[in-house]
Scaffold this motif. Structure first.
Motif, PDB file in Angstrom:
ATOM      1  N   SER A  86       0.829  -1.197   0.000  1.00 26.82           N
ATOM      2  CA  SER A  86       0.000   0.000   0.000  1.00 26.82           C
ATOM      3  C   SER A  86       0.871   1.257   0.000  1.00 26.82           C
ATOM      4  N   ILE A  87       0.218   2.405  -0.199  1.00 22.94           N
ATOM      5  CA  ILE A  87       0.930   3.674  -0.203  1.00 22.94           C
ATOM      6  C   ILE A  87      -0.035   4.766   0.240  1.00 22.94           C
ATOM      7  N   CYS A  88       0.510   5.812   0.874  1.00 24.58           N
ATOM      8  CA  CYS A  88      -0.311   6.890   1.420  1.00 24.58           C
ATOM      9  C   CYS A  88       0.168   8.241   0.904  1.00 24.58           C
ATOM     10  N   ALA A  89      -0.780   9.094   0.558  1.00 20.00           N
ATOM     11  CA  ALA A  89      -0.486  10.504   0.273  1.00 20.00           C
ATOM     12  C   ALA A  89      -0.950  11.320   1.464  1.00 20.00           C
TER      13      ALA A  89
ATOM     14  N   ARG B 290      10.946  15.705   8.149  1.00 18.29           N
ATOM     15  CA  ARG B 290       9.779  16.442   8.624  1.00 18.29           C
ATOM     16  C   ARG B 290       8.616  16.193   7.677  1.00 18.29           C
ATOM     17  N   TYR B 291       8.931  15.921   6.415  1.00 17.38           N
ATOM     18  CA  TYR B 291       7.993  15.347   5.463  1.00 17.38           C
ATOM     19  C   TYR B 291       8.440  13.919   5.185  1.00 17.38           C
ATOM     20  N   ALA B 292       7.481  13.033   4.896  1.00 14.50           N
ATOM     21  CA  ALA B 292       7.799  11.600   4.770  1.00 14.50           C
ATOM     22  C   ALA B 292       8.201  11.202   3.359  1.00 14.50           C
ATOM     23  N   THR B 293       8.170  12.114   2.416  1.00  8.78           N
ATOM     24  CA  THR B 293       8.391  11.778   1.012  1.00  8.78           C
ATOM     25  C   THR B 293       9.735  11.103   0.774  1.00  8.78           C
TER      26      THR B 293
ATOM     27  N   MET C 277       3.699   1.936   5.484  1.00 10.16           N
ATOM     28  CA  MET C 277       3.417   2.272   4.090  1.00 10.16           C
ATOM     29  C   MET C 277       4.345   3.377   3.605  1.00 10.16           C
ATOM     30  N   PRO C 278       4.899   3.264   2.403  1.00 11.84           N
ATOM     31  CA  PRO C 278       5.557   4.431   1.816  1.00 11.84           C
ATOM     32  C   PRO C 278       4.566   5.591   1.791  1.00 11.84           C
ATOM     33  N   THR C 279       5.029   6.781   2.165  1.00 10.03           N
ATOM     34  CA  THR C 279       4.136   7.930   2.307  1.00 10.03           C
ATOM     35  C   THR C 279       4.765   9.131   1.624  1.00 10.03           C
ATOM     36  N   VAL C 280       3.942   9.855   0.891  1.00 14.40           N
ATOM     37  CA  VAL C 280       4.402  11.042   0.193  1.00 14.40           C
ATOM     38  C   VAL C 280       3.638  12.243   0.740  1.00 14.40           C
ATOM     39  N   ASP C 281       4.356  13.308   1.048  1.00 16.19           N
ATOM     40  CA  ASP C 281       3.729  14.529   1.539  1.00 16.19           C
ATOM     41  C   ASP C 281       3.466  15.479   0.386  1.00 16.19           C
ATOM     42  N   VAL C 282       2.208  15.918   0.287  1.00 17.01           N
ATOM     43  CA  VAL C 282       1.782  16.769  -0.815  1.00 17.01           C
ATOM     44  C   VAL C 282       0.908  17.893  -0.273  1.00 17.01           C
TER      45      VAL C 282
END
Length: 432
Positions: free
Chosen positions: A307-310, A347-350, A394-399
């Motif tokens: 899975s992955i999270c934004a 500080r951001y998970a990207t 989960m890999p997480t991207v900060d947007v």
């Protein structure tokens, strides 16, 4: 845009004006979900029949929604695509013993919540909102309350009395109490709010009450292409996430990941609560979804691994009056599309995996992508991203979407970024 996006700037303004507190955000989102065929589930009850269909749960000021296709049980380890946001915003909140009287003025004792930019709250007409708990026989019942009237005002010190005419330094203990009347004896705020909520004062057990700016949200600027509103951080993401989530359900691809919308309270104060992003809310819901499919712990862990999270939170547009406060190689333009946020100190998970997934989503949504890096010599804020990644694996991207005046009582963004942000999140939730 390849998918039908219903998010608009005017819709965002209506959403914000309907949602003065995190509890009202969840009610606004829940009402929209119910109109699209979603059923609310109680965490305290079994979910045996929730293996397929559209569902959501509410825990205080937090909400998680998901949509399971008819063939979900055929793959108990089906992956998730999660769009996350937070429902709370910095503001001034009511103390437990708020009734004060000073120099012939009746006051309400207030306390800053989160990183509120205090000067922006002065000399504004403020209402009250939040929730009460009341005695209902031998049980405790929750009641939402909202007073959209100019009830409170935090007055600025006159310039003639200031030690420094360039501005007043505010002490959060002494200088942000609100005036709400005249007289030498304190009046009961709790009694007033209980009366307005239609509950007996003697039945009132507790409250979470906060102030909100009464000026309506709306378009501003020469061409009306800007949005002026309170709480853009982060209700703009809640709104865009909701509409992106609903758009992602329109034409699900066979075997596509299960789309999830997760909006959390308490991000502005660290998320460490029963319903914040550091709680068990999201992991518990995801595991119960897998169990309802007929899977077990092994299938749950397998589902998370794929899975992955934004993590959606608003981003800093380059300020025209303070361009030197921004990283010079990473200018962010309002109206320039969603923002991918990267910080080497997490500080951001990207990371590269998350960045790739969101960049692909923007390309598929046919919206431009901007990349943000904070100045290395300034402290960087954080989001629900790092803790969500740590809690779930989960890999997480900060947007986010670009804005000015973050944490002010009023904030500013471009109208065009509202549908673009929703389209990018829709494409992320429903990868092709």
């Amino acid at each position: 845009m390849p998918v039908s996006i219903t998010a608009t700037a005017s819709g965002l303004c209506a959403f914000i004006d309907a949602s003065p507190s995190p509890f009202h955000v969840c009610r606004t989102v829940a009402t929209e979900l119910a109109a699209h065929g979603f059923t609310e589930l109680a965490e305290s009850r079994p979910w045996e029949h929730a293996g397929t269909g559209r569902y959501f749960v509410v825990r205080g000021g937090s909400l998680v929604a998901w949509a399971e296709p008819a063939d979900a049980a055929a793959d108990a380890a089906r992956n998730f695509r999660v769009a996350g946001a937070h429902t709370d915003s910095p503001n001034l909140r009511v103390k437990q013993h708020p009734d004060l009287a000073v120099a012939g003025w009746q006051l309400v004792g207030l306390e800053p919540y989160g990183g509120a930019w205090l000067n922006s709250w002065l000399d504004r007409d403020l209402g009250l909102s939040g929730r009460l708990t009341v005695r209902d026989g031998g049980a405790v019942r929750e009641v939402l309350v909202r007073i959209d009237e100019p009830l409170l005002r935090v007055p600025q010190l006159a310039i003639h009395l200031s030690e420094d005419r360039r501005g007043v330094t505010l002490d959060p203990q002494r200088h942000v109490n609100a005036v709400w009347g005249l007289g030498g004896e304190p009046r009961s705020l709790a009694g007033y709010v209980a009366e307005r909520a239609g509950v007996a004062v003697g039945a009132l057990l507790g409250w979470e009450l906060m102030t909100h700016d009464l000026a309506p949200s709306g378009p501003v600027g020469r061409d009306g292409d800007l949005v002026s509103a309170p709480r853009l951080d982060n209700q703009a993401t809640c709104y865009a996430g909701l509409h992106g989530f609903l758009a992602a359900l329109a034409e699900p691809a066979p075997g596509a990941p299960t789309p999830v919308l997760a909006i959390f309270d308490h991000e502005e104060v660290g998320s460490q609560s029963d319903r914040g992003a550091q709680s068990d809310l999201l992991p518990a819901v995801l595991e119960r979804i897998v169990l309802a499919r007929g899977g077990g712990r092994s299938e749950y862990l397998a589902a998370l691994a794929g899975s992955i999270c934004a993590s959606g939170d608003m981003a800093h547009a380059t300020h025209p009056n303070y361009p030197e406060r921004h990283e010079p190689a990473h200018r962010i333009v309002a109206g320039g599309g969603p923002v991918l946020k990267v910080n080497q100190n997490l500080r951001y998970a990207t990371d590269a995996v998350g960045a790739g997934a969101f960049a692909l989503a923007c390309a598929q949504a046919e919206v431009p992508l901007q990349r943000y890096v904070h100045r290395a010599d300034l402290p960087c804020g954080s989001t629900i991203g790092p803790m969500t990644a740590a809690r779930t694996g989960m890999p997480t991207v900060d947007v986010g979407a670009p804005q000015l005046a973050m944490h002010s009582a009023r904030e500013l963004m471009a109208a065009a970024d509202v549908p673009a942000y929703a389209a990018a999140l829709a494409a992320f939730l429903a990868p092709r």
